[in-house]
Motif scaffolding. Structure first.
Motif, PDB file in Angstrom:
ATOM      1  N   GLN A   1      44.143  43.674  44.261  1.00  0.00           N
ATOM      2  CA  GLN A   1      43.233  43.715  45.182  1.00  0.00           C
ATOM      3  C   GLN A   1      42.042  42.745  44.309  1.00  0.00           C
ATOM      4  O   GLN A   1      40.841  42.518  44.969  1.00  0.00           O
ATOM      5  N   TYR A   2      41.832  42.021  43.695  1.00  0.00           N
ATOM      6  CA  TYR A   2      41.075  40.874  43.093  1.00  0.00           C
ATOM      7  C   TYR A   2      41.996  39.172  44.146  1.00  0.00           C
ATOM      8  O   TYR A   2      43.135  39.564  44.529  1.00  0.00           O
ATOM      9  N   ASN A   3      40.748  38.280  44.624  1.00  0.00           N
ATOM     10  CA  ASN A   3      41.654  37.172  45.217  1.00  0.00           C
ATOM     11  C   ASN A   3      41.088  36.590  44.859  1.00  0.00           C
ATOM     12  O   ASN A   3      39.573  35.721  44.275  1.00  0.00           O
ATOM     13  N   PHE A   4      41.473  35.713  44.299  1.00  0.00           N
ATOM     14  CA  PHE A   4      40.649  34.631  42.928  1.00  0.00           C
ATOM     15  C   PHE A   4      40.663  33.352  43.344  1.00  0.00           C
ATOM     16  O   PHE A   4      41.571  33.192  44.430  1.00  0.00           O
ATOM     17  N   SER A   5      40.388  32.357  42.391  1.00  0.00           N
ATOM     18  CA  SER A   5      40.091  31.233  43.321  1.00  0.00           C
ATOM     19  C   SER A   5      39.306  30.932  41.888  1.00  0.00           C
ATOM     20  O   SER A   5      39.022  30.763  40.769  1.00  0.00           O
ATOM     21  N   ASN A   6      39.146  29.056  41.813  1.00  0.00           N
ATOM     22  CA  ASN A   6      38.762  28.682  41.066  1.00  0.00           C
ATOM     23  C   ASN A   6      37.262  28.766  40.463  1.00  0.00           C
ATOM     24  O   ASN A   6      36.627  28.823  39.685  1.00  0.00           O
ATOM     25  N   SER A   7      36.123  29.517  41.439  1.00  0.00           N
ATOM     26  CA  SER A   7      35.055  29.850  40.783  1.00  0.00           C
ATOM     27  C   SER A   7      35.284  31.475  39.671  1.00  0.00           C
ATOM     28  O   SER A   7      34.235  31.909  39.394  1.00  0.00           O
ATOM     29  N   THR A   8      35.962  31.980  40.367  1.00  0.00           N
ATOM     30  CA  THR A   8      36.966  33.226  38.979  1.00  0.00           C
ATOM     31  C   THR A   8      36.657  32.546  37.534  1.00  0.00           C
ATOM     32  O   THR A   8      36.302  33.428  36.678  1.00  0.00           O
ATOM     33  N   LEU A   9      36.815  31.860  37.271  1.00  0.00           N
ATOM     34  CA  LEU A   9      36.689  31.221  35.701  1.00  0.00           C
ATOM     35  C   LEU A   9      35.517  30.286  35.632  1.00  0.00           C
ATOM     36  O   LEU A   9      35.346  30.133  34.279  1.00  0.00           O
ATOM     37  N   ASN A  10      34.993  30.881  36.104  1.00  0.00           N
ATOM     38  CA  ASN A  10      33.436  29.920  35.974  1.00  0.00           C
ATOM     39  C   ASN A  10      32.627  30.316  35.151  1.00  0.00           C
ATOM     40  O   ASN A  10      32.718  31.569  34.757  1.00  0.00           O
ATOM     41  N   GLY A  11      31.714  29.865  34.046  1.00  0.00           N
ATOM     42  CA  GLY A  11      31.624  29.641  32.871  1.00  0.00           C
ATOM     43  C   GLY A  11      32.397  29.892  31.650  1.00  0.00           C
ATOM     44  O   GLY A  11      33.389  29.944  31.538  1.00  0.00           O
ATOM     45  N   PRO A  12      32.152  30.726  30.160  1.00  0.00           N
ATOM     46  CA  PRO A  12      32.229  30.288  28.898  1.00  0.00           C
ATOM     47  C   PRO A  12      33.612  31.453  28.897  1.00  0.00           C
ATOM     48  O   PRO A  12      33.167  32.473  28.921  1.00  0.00           O
ATOM     49  N   TRP A  13      34.796  31.015  27.941  1.00  0.00           N
ATOM     50  CA  TRP A  13      35.880  31.875  28.005  1.00  0.00           C
ATOM     51  C   TRP A  13      36.325  31.815  26.485  1.00  0.00           C
ATOM     52  O   TRP A  13      36.820  30.424  26.633  1.00  0.00           O
ATOM     53  N   LEU A  14      36.599  32.957  26.274  1.00  0.00           N
ATOM     54  CA  LEU A  14      37.499  32.423  24.151  1.00  0.00           C
ATOM     55  C   LEU A  14      39.149  32.837  25.078  1.00  0.00           C
ATOM     56  O   LEU A  14      39.722  33.360  25.363  1.00  0.00           O
TER      57      LEU A  14
ATOM     58  N   MET B   1      47.255  32.630  34.097  1.00  0.00           N
ATOM     59  CA  MET B   1      46.951  33.636  35.164  1.00  0.00           C
ATOM     60  C   MET B   1      46.133  34.258  34.823  1.00  0.00           C
ATOM     61  O   MET B   1      46.012  34.928  33.684  1.00  0.00           O
ATOM     62  N   LEU B   2      45.420  34.609  36.032  1.00  0.00           N
ATOM     63  CA  LEU B   2      44.681  35.847  35.867  1.00  0.00           C
ATOM     64  C   LEU B   2      44.817  37.454  36.106  1.00  0.00           C
ATOM     65  O   LEU B   2      45.627  37.522  36.592  1.00  0.00           O
ATOM     66  N   THR B   3      45.030  37.847  35.383  1.00  0.00           N
ATOM     67  CA  THR B   3      45.203  39.248  34.941  1.00  0.00           C
ATOM     68  C   THR B   3      44.011  40.215  36.330  1.00  0.00           C
ATOM     69  O   THR B   3      44.241  41.398  36.666  1.00  0.00           O
ATOM     70  N   SER B   4      42.573  40.306  35.926  1.00  0.00           N
ATOM     71  CA  SER B   4      41.240  40.718  36.057  1.00  0.00           C
ATOM     72  C   SER B   4      40.886  39.559  36.342  1.00  0.00           C
ATOM     73  O   SER B   4      40.841  38.325  36.055  1.00  0.00           O
ATOM     74  N   LEU B   5      39.437  40.066  36.377  1.00  0.00           N
ATOM     75  CA  LEU B   5      37.777  39.673  36.574  1.00  0.00           C
ATOM     76  C   LEU B   5      38.052  38.181  35.075  1.00  0.00           C
ATOM     77  O   LEU B   5      37.066  37.661  35.794  1.00  0.00           O
ATOM     78  N   ASP B   6      37.963  39.310  34.651  1.00  0.00           N
ATOM     79  CA  ASP B   6      37.470  38.355  32.881  1.00  0.00           C
ATOM     80  C   ASP B   6      38.756  38.517  31.963  1.00  0.00           C
ATOM     81  O   ASP B   6      38.514  38.600  31.289  1.00  0.00           O
ATOM     82  N   ALA B   7      40.070  38.844  32.467  1.00  0.00           N
ATOM     83  CA  ALA B   7      40.559  38.772  31.030  1.00  0.00           C
ATOM     84  C   ALA B   7      42.303  37.671  31.829  1.00  0.00           C
ATOM     85  O   ALA B   7      42.518  37.749  33.377  1.00  0.00           O
TER      86      ALA B   7
END
Length: 154
Positions: A20-33, A100-106
């Protein structure tokens, strides 16, 4: 037969949920822990990484670096390179990572063979924290205070 059908159904649901997600470089935009669970004082535990959404890392704690590059595929797999500047001086070297991204925020991130949980900071303007005595295996013990503004700048 019921077990086989159930297994195929579960695999279908998992694959469908991820697609359901179409990931790209922009998915990782911003700060992550980044953190290891359970948190431990004996190894790197809680760090942050800031992606620019275009393929560059603009800040990171814990690895003697604040720059690097990354690339995300549409399936959520990603890989990259951190530029490591040794604490004792000398020339910079690179550290490869993948994840690997498992969702838009994890998701998860693997650096030097260590698996970290990756969690997007969804409301950066609300975060102000001090990690007292934060301990990293590579960089030693230090008190770290970070404030993230509404633009994701630390």
């Amino acid at each position: 037969m019921k077990k086989l059908i159930t297994l195929l159904f579960v695999l279908f649901l998992l694959n469908n949920a991820k697609s359901q997600y179409n990931f790209s470089n922009s998915t990782l935009n911003g700060p992550w822990l980044l953190y290891r669970a359970p948190l431990s004082i004996d190894a790197d535990s809680t760090m942050y990484i800031v992606f620019d959404g275009k393929g560059d890392i603009i800040d990171m704690s814990g690895f003697g670096t604040n720059s690097g590059t990354y690339n995300v595929t549409t399936s959520g797999d990603f890989q990259g390179t951190l530029i490591n500047i040794p604490i004792s001086g000398g020339s910079a070297d690179t550290i490869k990572f993948s994840g690997m991204l498992t969702s838009l925020d994890a998701g998860f991130l693997i650096i030097t063979g260590t698996n970290y949980t990756l969690s997007k900071i969804s409301n950066p303007g609300a975060l102000k924290d001090t990690l007292a005595g934060a301990l990293t295996y590579i960089c030693g013990s230090k008190n770290t205070t970070f404030i993230i503004d509404s633009n994701g700048n630390i």
